[in-house]
Design a protein around this motif. Structure first.
Motif, PDB file in Angstrom:
ATOM      1  N   THR A  91       0.834  -1.203   0.000  1.00 37.74           N
ATOM      2  CA  THR A  91       0.000   0.000   0.000  1.00 37.74           C
ATOM      3  C   THR A  91       0.870   1.254   0.000  1.00 37.74           C
ATOM      4  OG1 THR A  91      -0.115   0.227   2.402  1.00 37.74           O
ATOM      5  CG2 THR A  91      -1.759  -1.221   1.357  1.00 37.74           C
ATOM      6  N   GLY A  92       0.232   2.375  -0.178  1.00 39.47           N
ATOM      7  CA  GLY A  92       0.936   3.654  -0.140  1.00 39.47           C
ATOM      8  C   GLY A  92       1.641   3.880   1.182  1.00 39.47           C
ATOM      9  N   GLU A  93       1.094   3.336   2.249  1.00 35.29           N
ATOM     10  CA  GLU A  93       1.720   3.488   3.564  1.00 35.29           C
ATOM     11  C   GLU A  93       3.033   2.723   3.659  1.00 35.29           C
ATOM     12  OE1 GLU A  93      -1.244   2.309   6.399  1.00 35.29           O
ATOM     13  OE2 GLU A  93      -2.465   4.083   6.021  1.00 35.29           O
ATOM     14  N   ASP A  94       3.201   1.690   2.825  1.00 31.61           N
ATOM     15  CA  ASP A  94       4.426   0.889   2.842  1.00 31.61           C
ATOM     16  C   ASP A  94       5.583   1.563   2.108  1.00 31.61           C
ATOM     17  OD1 ASP A  94       3.047  -1.230   4.127  1.00 31.61           O
ATOM     18  OD2 ASP A  94       2.368  -2.003   2.187  1.00 31.61           O
ATOM     19  N   VAL A  95       5.263   2.484   1.213  1.00 32.82           N
ATOM     20  CA  VAL A  95       6.274   3.033   0.308  1.00 32.82           C
ATOM     21  C   VAL A  95       7.362   3.856   0.996  1.00 32.82           C
ATOM     22  CG1 VAL A  95       6.641   4.554  -1.684  1.00 32.82           C
ATOM     23  CG2 VAL A  95       4.763   2.897  -1.689  1.00 32.82           C
ATOM     24  N   PRO A  96       7.034   4.816   1.870  1.00 27.65           N
ATOM     25  CA  PRO A  96       8.116   5.639   2.427  1.00 27.65           C
ATOM     26  C   PRO A  96       9.233   4.838   3.107  1.00 27.65           C
ATOM     27  CG  PRO A  96       6.006   6.647   2.905  1.00 27.65           C
ATOM     28  CD  PRO A  96       5.717   5.277   2.319  1.00 27.65           C
ATOM     29  N   ALA A  97       8.883   3.865   3.895  1.00 25.20           N
ATOM     30  CA  ALA A  97       9.909   3.076   4.581  1.00 25.20           C
ATOM     31  C   ALA A  97      10.692   2.207   3.606  1.00 25.20           C
ATOM     32  CB  ALA A  97       9.270   2.197   5.657  1.00 25.20           C
ATOM     33  N   ALA A  98      10.032   1.741   2.544  1.00 27.72           N
ATOM     34  CA  ALA A  98      10.685   0.846   1.587  1.00 27.72           C
ATOM     35  C   ALA A  98      11.625   1.575   0.640  1.00 27.72           C
ATOM     36  CB  ALA A  98       9.628   0.082   0.784  1.00 27.72           C
ATOM     37  N   VAL A  99      11.300   2.819   0.290  1.00 31.38           N
ATOM     38  CA  VAL A  99      12.152   3.533  -0.662  1.00 31.38           C
ATOM     39  C   VAL A  99      13.085   4.511   0.027  1.00 31.38           C
ATOM     40  CG1 VAL A  99      10.475   3.223  -2.519  1.00 31.38           C
ATOM     41  CG2 VAL A  99      10.509   5.363  -1.286  1.00 31.38           C
ATOM     42  N   GLY A 100      12.594   5.175   1.064  1.00 30.87           N
ATOM     43  CA  GLY A 100      13.392   6.078   1.886  1.00 30.87           C
ATOM     44  C   GLY A 100      14.603   6.693   1.228  1.00 30.87           C
ATOM     45  N   GLU A 101      15.765   6.371   1.762  1.00 33.12           N
ATOM     46  CA  GLU A 101      17.022   6.951   1.290  1.00 33.12           C
ATOM     47  C   GLU A 101      17.579   6.243   0.059  1.00 33.12           C
ATOM     48  OE1 GLU A 101      19.712   7.395   4.556  1.00 33.12           O
ATOM     49  OE2 GLU A 101      18.181   8.346   5.793  1.00 33.12           O
ATOM     50  N   LYS A 102      16.837   5.306  -0.502  1.00 34.33           N
ATOM     51  CA  LYS A 102      17.277   4.582  -1.702  1.00 34.33           C
ATOM     52  C   LYS A 102      17.012   5.379  -2.983  1.00 34.33           C
ATOM     53  CE  LYS A 102      16.095   0.237   0.534  1.00 34.33           C
ATOM     54  NZ  LYS A 102      15.166  -0.896   0.533  1.00 34.33           N
ATOM     55  N   VAL A 103      16.202   6.439  -2.913  1.00 32.44           N
ATOM     56  CA  VAL A 103      15.849   7.213  -4.099  1.00 32.44           C
ATOM     57  C   VAL A 103      17.050   8.033  -4.557  1.00 32.44           C
ATOM     58  CG1 VAL A 103      14.335   8.987  -5.067  1.00 32.44           C
ATOM     59  CG2 VAL A 103      13.427   7.350  -3.424  1.00 32.44           C
ATOM     60  N   ILE A 104      17.511   7.778  -5.792  1.00 35.93           N
ATOM     61  CA  ILE A 104      18.632   8.534  -6.347  1.00 35.93           C
ATOM     62  C   ILE A 104      18.223   9.321  -7.596  1.00 35.93           C
ATOM     63  CG2 ILE A 104      20.415   7.070  -5.353  1.00 35.93           C
ATOM     64  CD1 ILE A 104      20.654   5.670  -8.103  1.00 35.93           C
ATOM     65  N   ALA A 105      17.011   9.094  -8.072  1.00 39.78           N
ATOM     66  CA  ALA A 105      16.495   9.820  -9.228  1.00 39.78           C
ATOM     67  C   ALA A 105      14.974   9.795  -9.179  1.00 39.78           C
ATOM     68  CB  ALA A 105      16.984   9.182 -10.528  1.00 39.78           C
ATOM     69  N   SER A 106      14.346  10.816  -9.754  1.00 42.74           N
ATOM     70  CA  SER A 106      12.887  10.819  -9.784  1.00 42.74           C
ATOM     71  C   SER A 106      12.388  11.696 -10.923  1.00 42.74           C
ATOM     72  CB  SER A 106      12.308  11.314  -8.457  1.00 42.74           C
ATOM     73  OG  SER A 106      12.626  12.677  -8.262  1.00 42.74           O
ATOM     74  N   GLY A 107      11.147  11.456 -11.295  1.00 49.56           N
ATOM     75  CA  GLY A 107      10.473  12.258 -12.298  1.00 49.56           C
ATOM     76  C   GLY A 107       9.013  12.367 -11.942  1.00 49.56           C
ATOM     77  N   THR A 108       8.385  13.476 -12.321  1.00 47.07           N
ATOM     78  CA  THR A 108       6.979  13.710 -11.986  1.00 47.07           C
ATOM     79  C   THR A 108       6.234  14.197 -13.223  1.00 47.07           C
ATOM     80  OG1 THR A 108       7.576  14.300  -9.705  1.00 47.07           O
ATOM     81  CG2 THR A 108       5.403  15.000 -10.477  1.00 47.07           C
ATOM     82  N   LEU A 109       5.016  13.698 -13.363  1.00 45.62           N
ATOM     83  CA  LEU A 109       4.083  14.145 -14.390  1.00 45.62           C
ATOM     84  C   LEU A 109       2.764  14.405 -13.669  1.00 45.62           C
ATOM     85  CD1 LEU A 109       3.131  14.474 -17.388  1.00 45.62           C
ATOM     86  CD2 LEU A 109       2.626  12.009 -17.336  1.00 45.62           C
ATOM     87  N   VAL A 110       2.163  15.566 -13.918  1.00 49.12           N
ATOM     88  CA  VAL A 110       0.902  15.905 -13.261  1.00 49.12           C
ATOM     89  C   VAL A 110      -0.192  16.029 -14.311  1.00 49.12           C
ATOM     90  CG1 VAL A 110      -0.311  17.580 -11.800  1.00 49.12           C
ATOM     91  CG2 VAL A 110       2.138  17.152 -11.439  1.00 49.12           C
ATOM     92  N   GLY A 111      -1.296  15.321 -14.073  1.00 52.87           N
ATOM     93  CA  GLY A 111      -2.480  15.439 -14.895  1.00 52.87           C
ATOM     94  C   GLY A 111      -3.610  15.984 -14.041  1.00 52.87           C
ATOM     95  N   THR A 112      -4.634  16.510 -14.673  1.00 49.66           N
ATOM     96  CA  THR A 112      -5.803  17.009 -13.953  1.00 49.66           C
ATOM     97  C   THR A 112      -7.047  16.268 -14.437  1.00 49.66           C
ATOM     98  OG1 THR A 112      -6.208  18.784 -15.536  1.00 49.66           O
ATOM     99  CG2 THR A 112      -4.781  19.304 -13.647  1.00 49.66           C
ATOM    100  N   TYR A 113      -8.074  16.268 -13.571  1.00 48.94           N
ATOM    101  CA  TYR A 113      -9.335  15.630 -13.964  1.00 48.94           C
ATOM    102  C   TYR A 113     -10.448  16.161 -13.068  1.00 48.94           C
ATOM    103  CZ  TYR A 113     -12.503  12.084 -15.752  1.00 48.94           C
ATOM    104  OH  TYR A 113     -13.548  11.461 -16.368  1.00 48.94           O
ATOM    105  N   GLY A 114     -11.577  16.439 -13.675  1.00 50.33           N
ATOM    106  CA  GLY A 114     -12.753  16.884 -12.936  1.00 50.33           C
ATOM    107  C   GLY A 114     -14.007  16.252 -13.524  1.00 50.33           C
ATOM    108  N   ARG A 115     -15.084  16.237 -12.709  1.00 49.40           N
ATOM    109  CA  ARG A 115     -16.357  15.673 -13.194  1.00 49.40           C
ATOM    110  C   ARG A 115     -17.470  16.674 -12.958  1.00 49.40           C
ATOM    111  NH1 ARG A 115     -18.309  10.526 -10.966  1.00 49.40           N
ATOM    112  NH2 ARG A 115     -17.958  11.385  -8.925  1.00 49.40           N
TER     113      ARG A 115
END
Length: 150
Positions: free
Chosen positions: A126-150
């Motif tokens: 789950t999302g709650e598991d991610v911070p502890a699992a990746v923590g200081e192991k992240v050496i690169a990242s990328g972000t893409l943002v999309g929007t959506y409405g109804r």
């Protein structure tokens, strides 16, 4: 930290995610492409979340164990080696945008993390598991943002 270029042929950064990738249209994940993954990356982790959800950040998609030599994911696809997490709809895999009717369009942050070593995340994480699992192991990242409405 190195920057991974993350994009989608279906929408541009900070633009509308097409309805075909929404929860109402069957939860087909959008196609993604990435580049500039450093050689030192041993695993990629993908997260899609909506920080504008009324109850707080809502997780829509979690993938771990992605081979850093891959260059993307087809629409509706999952890399064969990937570990699939549980979204906040309660199911494994992608859950498309589904903000409340009448809300201003929500933002959907797709983040790709390059790790220096294996995350150890298992199917159904789950999302709650991610911070502890990746923590200081992240050496690169990328972000893409999309929007959506109804």
């Amino acid at each position: 930290m190195d920057e991974i270029t993350l994009r989608s042929p279906a929408f541009s950064d900070h633009t509308l995610i097409p309805a075909e990738y929404s929860h109402a249209q069957g939860d087909v994940s959008p196609p993604l492409e990435w580049s500039h993954v450093p050689d030192a990356v041993t695993e990629l982790v993908l997260i899609c979340e909506d920080p504008d959800a009324p109850g707080g950040t809502f997780v829509h998609w979690l993938l771990a164990g992605i081979d850093p030599r891959t260059e993307g994911i087809d629409a509706g696809g999952v890399p064969t080696e990937a570990t699939v997490g549980r979204n906040d709809f309660g199911s494994q895999g992608y859950g498309g945008p589904h903000p409340p009717v009448g809300d201003e369009p929500h933002r959907y942050f797709l983040r790709l993390y390059g790790l220096s070593e294996a995350s150890g995340l298992k199917d159904g994480f789950t999302g709650e598991d991610v911070p502890a699992a990746v923590g200081e192991k992240v050496i690169a990242s990328g972000t893409l943002v999309g929007t959506y409405g109804r």
